[in-house]
Design an enzyme around this catalytic site. Structure first.
Site, short mmCIF file in Angstrom:
data_model
loop_
_atom_site.label_atom_id
_atom_site.label_comp_id
_atom_site.label_asym_id
_atom_site.label_seq_id
_atom_site.Cartn_x
_atom_site.Cartn_y
_atom_site.Cartn_z
CE LYS A 80 -20.21 13.03 -16.34
NZ LYS A 80 -21.11 12.60 -15.37
N GLY A 81 -14.73 16.92 -15.86
CA GLY A 81 -14.44 18.12 -15.27
C GLY A 81 -14.00 19.40 -15.52
CG ASP A 124 -4.25 12.83 -9.02
OD1 ASP A 124 -3.49 13.57 -8.36
OD2 ASP A 124 -4.93 12.20 -8.86
CE LYS A 130 -4.72 16.07 -6.47
NZ LYS A 130 -6.05 15.17 -6.43
CD GLU A 151 -8.14 16.81 -17.32
OE1 GLU A 151 -8.81 17.11 -16.61
OE2 GLU A 151 -7.87 15.47 -17.43
#
Ligand code: IMP
Ligand code: MG
Length: 183
Positions: free
Chosen positions: A50-51, A110, A138, A106
């Site tokens: 869901k991000g 990460d 990140k 996205e």
């Protein structure tokens, strides 16, 4: 921080990293980059639920060319804040991507495990090209090197929330990106 979320706004452990205005300006730039790179190729924006929901929808509106949108969902984190290391497809695309120019959207990259898993899957389906766009990258957390073609910002290893990103399903609706700091 007067962005109109009284309950969360009052949370002393929440620090704003990127305001709604900063995000809007950066996403507009990214939308123009996509328009420049894809022209009349009618790319398919694939959002990772869901991000990526906020980012994908804003990016699509900021891209003044013909495009299509679809969504998939993977799970890897459960409700924690560290990777479980296992990625699973929990919702698939409805679009046949054979011969299509795909832009994977996205919210945050990460470790790179999710993106690697999705790229492998989409590559096996014969996309003509495959690019990755993420609001946040990140970089220091990467354990698998994955290509990031469009990044809003490169950040450190802090756990970020808001603008689609959650901590145990909370905070997705914040219009800005913040960091939860130790109380
Ligand atoms: P990766 O597979 O380790 O790259 O993790 C990617 C997924 O983990 C993202 O799509 C998010 O769902 C989640 N994630 C990783 N870091 C964060 C964060 O800082 N905040 C919120 N979700 C995160
Ligand atoms: Mg999450």
């Amino acid at each position: 921080m007067s962005e109109g979320h009284p309950a969360v706004h009052a949370d002393p452990t929440l620090r704003v990293l990127f305001t709604a205005d900063q995000i809007a300006a950066r996403v507009r730039e990214m939308g123009l980059e996509l328009a420049r790179d894809f022209g009349d190729k009618r790319p398919l924006l694939v959002g990772v639920l869901k991000g990526a929901c906020m980012f994908q929808c804003d990016l699509a509106r900021a891209t003044p060319i013909d495009l299509e949108m679809d969504f998939l969902a993977v799970s890897s984190y459960g409700s924690g804040t560290t990777s479980s290391g296992r990625v699973k497809l929990v919702m698939d695309l409805r679009t046949d991507i054979t011969g299509r120019h795909v832009v994977l959207c996205e919210g945050v990259v990460d470790s790179g495990q999710s993106v690697q898993f999705i790229l492998d899957l989409l590559r096996s389906r014969g996309a003509a090209s495959l690019k990755v766009a993420t609001l946040l990258d990140k970089v220091p957390c990467r354990t698998i090197p994955v290509p990031v073609d469009y990044a809003g910002w490169r950040i450190g290893s802090e756990f970020v929330i808001g603008y689609g990103l959650d901590a145990a399903e909370r905070y997705r609706n914040l219009p800005y990106v913040g960091v939860l700091e130790e109380a």
